[in-house]
Design an enzyme around this catalytic site. Structure first.
Site, PDB file in Angstrom:
ATOM      1  N   VAL A  32     -27.597  45.068  -4.239  1.00  0.00           N
ATOM      2  CA  VAL A  32     -28.626  44.787  -3.214  1.00  0.00           C
ATOM      3  C   VAL A  32     -28.007  44.064  -2.023  1.00  0.00           C
ATOM      4  O   VAL A  32     -28.237  44.429  -0.865  1.00  0.00           O
ATOM      5  CB  VAL A  32     -29.780  43.954  -3.815  1.00  0.00           C
ATOM      6  CG1 VAL A  32     -30.800  43.608  -2.735  1.00  0.00           C
ATOM      7  CG2 VAL A  32     -30.449  44.716  -4.950  1.00  0.00           C
ATOM      8  N   VAL A  51     -37.250  41.244  16.313  1.00  0.00           N
ATOM      9  CA  VAL A  51     -37.398  39.803  16.092  1.00  0.00           C
ATOM     10  C   VAL A  51     -37.546  39.059  17.418  1.00  0.00           C
ATOM     11  O   VAL A  51     -38.290  38.075  17.526  1.00  0.00           O
ATOM     12  CB  VAL A  51     -36.172  39.261  15.305  1.00  0.00           C
ATOM     13  CG1 VAL A  51     -36.126  37.742  15.302  1.00  0.00           C
ATOM     14  CG2 VAL A  51     -36.190  39.787  13.878  1.00  0.00           C
ATOM     15  N   ARG A  64     -16.268  36.114  -6.213  1.00  0.00           N
ATOM     16  CA  ARG A  64     -14.819  36.309  -6.127  1.00  0.00           C
ATOM     17  C   ARG A  64     -14.442  36.764  -4.728  1.00  0.00           C
ATOM     18  O   ARG A  64     -14.968  37.772  -4.231  1.00  0.00           O
ATOM     19  CB  ARG A  64     -14.366  37.366  -7.142  1.00  0.00           C
ATOM     20  CG  ARG A  64     -14.157  36.789  -8.542  1.00  0.00           C
ATOM     21  CD  ARG A  64     -13.642  37.856  -9.494  1.00  0.00           C
ATOM     22  NE  ARG A  64     -14.671  38.843  -9.756  1.00  0.00           N
ATOM     23  CZ  ARG A  64     -15.610  38.697 -10.689  1.00  0.00           C
ATOM     24  NH1 ARG A  64     -15.654  37.626 -11.431  1.00  0.00           N
ATOM     25  NH2 ARG A  64     -16.517  39.640 -10.873  1.00  0.00           N
ATOM     26  N   VAL A 149     -40.658  41.906  -6.789  1.00  0.00           N
ATOM     27  CA  VAL A 149     -41.512  42.756  -7.633  1.00  0.00           C
ATOM     28  C   VAL A 149     -41.577  44.164  -7.040  1.00  0.00           C
ATOM     29  O   VAL A 149     -41.952  44.335  -5.882  1.00  0.00           O
ATOM     30  CB  VAL A 149     -42.944  42.186  -7.741  1.00  0.00           C
ATOM     31  CG1 VAL A 149     -43.811  43.069  -8.637  1.00  0.00           C
ATOM     32  CG2 VAL A 149     -42.930  40.761  -8.267  1.00  0.00           C
ATOM     33  N   GLY A 151     -39.359  46.374  -6.114  1.00  0.00           N
ATOM     34  CA  GLY A 151     -38.377  46.804  -5.110  1.00  0.00           C
ATOM     35  C   GLY A 151     -38.943  47.093  -3.738  1.00  0.00           C
ATOM     36  O   GLY A 151     -39.433  46.195  -3.053  1.00  0.00           O
ATOM     37  N   ILE A 153     -41.532  48.662  -2.764  1.00  0.00           N
ATOM     38  CA  ILE A 153     -42.977  48.849  -2.584  1.00  0.00           C
ATOM     39  C   ILE A 153     -43.603  47.609  -1.946  1.00  0.00           C
ATOM     40  O   ILE A 153     -43.505  46.519  -2.497  1.00  0.00           O
ATOM     41  CB  ILE A 153     -43.690  49.122  -3.927  1.00  0.00           C
ATOM     42  CG1 ILE A 153     -43.025  50.278  -4.659  1.00  0.00           C
ATOM     43  CG2 ILE A 153     -45.171  49.399  -3.705  1.00  0.00           C
ATOM     44  CD1 ILE A 153     -43.562  50.514  -6.069  1.00  0.00           C
ATOM     45  N   GLU A 207     -29.057  49.112 -17.850  1.00  0.00           N
ATOM     46  CA  GLU A 207     -27.848  48.282 -17.929  1.00  0.00           C
ATOM     47  C   GLU A 207     -27.155  48.524 -19.271  1.00  0.00           C
ATOM     48  O   GLU A 207     -27.786  48.982 -20.227  1.00  0.00           O
ATOM     49  CB  GLU A 207     -28.246  46.798 -17.900  1.00  0.00           C
ATOM     50  CG  GLU A 207     -29.126  46.390 -16.746  1.00  0.00           C
ATOM     51  CD  GLU A 207     -28.329  46.038 -15.509  1.00  0.00           C
ATOM     52  OE1 GLU A 207     -27.112  45.830 -15.637  1.00  0.00           O
ATOM     53  OE2 GLU A 207     -28.919  46.006 -14.432  1.00  0.00           O
ATOM     54  N   ASP A 218     -38.227  41.466 -17.899  1.00  0.00           N
ATOM     55  CA  ASP A 218     -38.266  41.752 -16.455  1.00  0.00           C
ATOM     56  C   ASP A 218     -39.713  41.993 -16.007  1.00  0.00           C
ATOM     57  O   ASP A 218     -40.175  41.423 -15.012  1.00  0.00           O
ATOM     58  CB  ASP A 218     -37.395  42.993 -16.187  1.00  0.00           C
ATOM     59  CG  ASP A 218     -37.441  43.449 -14.748  1.00  0.00           C
ATOM     60  OD1 ASP A 218     -36.704  42.885 -13.929  1.00  0.00           O
ATOM     61  OD2 ASP A 218     -38.219  44.370 -14.435  1.00  0.00           O
ATOM     62  N   LYS A 222     -42.374  39.735 -13.459  1.00  0.00           N
ATOM     63  CA  LYS A 222     -43.097  40.363 -12.337  1.00  0.00           C
ATOM     64  C   LYS A 222     -44.602  40.200 -12.514  1.00  0.00           C
ATOM     65  O   LYS A 222     -45.333  39.947 -11.543  1.00  0.00           O
ATOM     66  CB  LYS A 222     -42.706  41.840 -12.240  1.00  0.00           C
ATOM     67  CG  LYS A 222     -41.254  42.037 -11.810  1.00  0.00           C
ATOM     68  CD  LYS A 222     -40.794  43.470 -12.036  1.00  0.00           C
ATOM     69  CE  LYS A 222     -39.366  43.678 -11.544  1.00  0.00           C
ATOM     70  NZ  LYS A 222     -38.794  44.960 -11.976  1.00  0.00           N
TER      71      LYS A 222
HETATM   72  N1  HSE Z   1     -34.310  46.413 -13.933  1.00  0.00           N
HETATM   73  C1  HSE Z   1     -35.457  46.615 -13.107  1.00  0.00           C
HETATM   74  C2  HSE Z   1     -36.089  47.955 -13.419  1.00  0.00           C
HETATM   75  C3  HSE Z   1     -35.185  46.582 -11.640  1.00  0.00           C
HETATM   76  O1  HSE Z   1     -35.587  48.702 -14.251  1.00  0.00           O
HETATM   77  O2  HSE Z   1     -37.103  48.256 -12.824  1.00  0.00           O
HETATM   78  C4  HSE Z   1     -35.007  45.198 -11.118  1.00  0.00           C
HETATM   79  O3  HSE Z   1     -36.171  44.459 -11.282  1.00  0.00           O
END
Ligand code: HSE
Length: 450
Positions: A32, A51, A64, A149, A151, A153, A207, A218, A222
């Site tokens: 991101v 702006v 790093r 929350v 992404g 949207i 992941e 997750d 949210k």
């Molecule tokens: N891991 C989340 C998902 C995205 O699969 O929607 C980040 O919140």
């Protein structure tokens, strides 16, 4: 574009470029963060025009140093491992590191030095949002977090601002793309949970360690954020009832299909006369429900408000560019406040409603039982429901032919209930498990959205 309009636009770029820059510090340069840096660099002129002053990246904090990050377009000299220093040198700090620490300390330090904050950190907001809000109020800065929350949207600003005059009663959503992808694959291919997770990992949707997604952590974070905004009440992730999808079997998905339904991991935030109920769990929803058509890794959230009625928000809930879109929208908003003066909305928790135990939530159950096939069985099963004041909506029985070795010979009973409290439904299942006429409880799943 007519020539004179192009000239005016060029003039406004020049005018904003000549004004003093707003200093932007970026914490994190992963998927991101690098998308934010790249888009900020690529669209510098348009963003400055929107702006009213240029946005200048004064530093990017990374874990790093020395990696090639040229794709971001950010000068190599601006990458630093000293995030503590960086946050004291900015007008706006954008945090996309995630996790509780060091993110929390860095954001508190940034605000104490007068910086507004844009963050995508759902875990931190759901665990300790009030501390961040208090710091923002104390130091007179903005705290924006649209990207935390769903992404790309636009969802939090509608709840925080557009619906601020309405009375939101329910938020029902698919807010985790990984689990939606897994459940969608189970539905369309008949795969089991583990195979579907492996497919999702191979394609980069899940992941290597999918725990946070598949166990619902997750989505619970949210849901806490959504409920807090929707109901003007503090809700933390620990207040959210959570069940992940690891126990969902191919048989559950097939049973849903037989009911013309689909299994989804839902975040459900409801306001009742007693308080607010916030839960995350898999549930069957009818294929006719708008959320049933949300495929692959997409997110969608259904909001019901008294005056507005039903609203639906749909789009990409993860990924570098989609999440960066939400981050940059927030960055433009807080930067505009710096230019024009004023602040966006702070915390609104005045309603202070009690957060209810899941037992008080109203829901329906789909139960699959393996039973004896002899007289009086249905009466005993029905009594377990009646004794707990749970009304049965439908019953379907399928005989299982006896095998030569004396196995089988029973029946599968599929029962769908009317709405009852989760406590009554779960007490019913406990009784069913003890009945001598019940050989086994094959599956229990909540039914929503009908
Ligand atoms: N891991 C989340 C998902 C995205 O699969 O929607 C980040 O919140």
């Amino acid at each position: 574009m007519p020539v004179h309009q192009a000239d005016e636009r060029q003039d406004s770029h020049v005018a904003s470029a000549s004004k003093q820059s707003l200093r932007v510090a970026l914490l994190g340069c992963g998927v991101v963060g690098s998308a934010v840096a790249r888009l900020l660099t690529e669209h510098a002129e348009d963003l400055a025009a929107r702006v009213g002053r240029p946005l200048e990246i004064v530093g990017v904090a990374v874990r790093r140093a020395g990696r090639d990050r040229s794709e971001t377009g950010v000068d190599a000299s601006l990458f630093t491992t000293d995030a503590e220093d960086l946050v004291t040198r900015a007008d706006v700090v954008v945090e996309v590191i995630g996790g509780i620490e060091p993110a929390r300390s860095l954001l508190l330090r940034a605000m104490a030095h007068g910086a507004s904050v844009v963050t995508a950190n759902k875990a931190l907001l759901a665990e300790d949002g009030p501390t961040l809000y208090a710091a923002a109020a104390e130091h007179g800065v903005d705290l924006y977090y649209e990207a935390a929350v769903a992404g790309a949207i636009p969802l939090l600003r509608p709840l925080r601002e557009s619906l601020a005059g309405d009375d939101v009663r329910r938020v029902l959503g698919i807010v985790n793309g990984t689990t939606n992808y897994v459940l969608d694959k189970m539905d369309t291919t008949g795969a089991g949970f583990s195979d579907a997770v492996e497919q999702a990992q191979a394609l980069g949707y899940a992941e290597a360690d999918p725990t946070a997604d598949v166990e619902g952590f997750d989505a619970a974070a949210k849901a806490a954020i959504l409920a807090s905004l929707a109901f003007h009440t503090r809700v933390a992730s620990t207040d959210v009832y959570r069940e992940g999808i690891t126990e969902v079997t191919a048989a559950d998905v097939a049973a849903a299909r037989e009911m013309d339904s689909v299994v989804k991991l839902l975040a459900i935030c409801e306001r009742t006369d007693k308080g607010v109920s916030v839960r995350v769990h898999p549930a069957m929803i009818p294929r006719t429900h708008p959320l049933a058509g949300v495929r692959e890794a997409f997110n969608a959230v259904f909001v019901e408000a008294v005056a507005a009625g039903e609203l639906m928000f749909y789009g990409k809930g993860a990924g570098g560019d989609p999440t960066a879109s939400a981050v940059l929208g927030d960055l433009v908003a807080v930067a505009r406040h710096r230019v024009a003066g004023g602040l966006g909305p702070g915390e609104s928790s005045y309603a202070d409603l009690p957060v209810l135990d899941v037992g008080q939530a109203l829901t329906r159950y789909h139960i699959s039982l393996e039973i004896e096939d002899r007289s009086g069985v249905l009466a005993k099963v029905a009594a377990a429901f009646a004794d707990n004041d749970v009304s049965i909506e439908t019953v379907r029985q399928q005989l299982v032919p006896a095998t030569e070795d004396g196995g089988g010979g029973g029946a599968i009973l599929i029962i769908v209930t009317h709405t009852a409290t989760d406590a009554a439904l779960s007490a019913t299942v406990e009784v069913l498990r003890t009945l001598d006429v019940v050989r086994g409880v094959n599956s229990v799943m909540r039914v929503e959205g009908s």
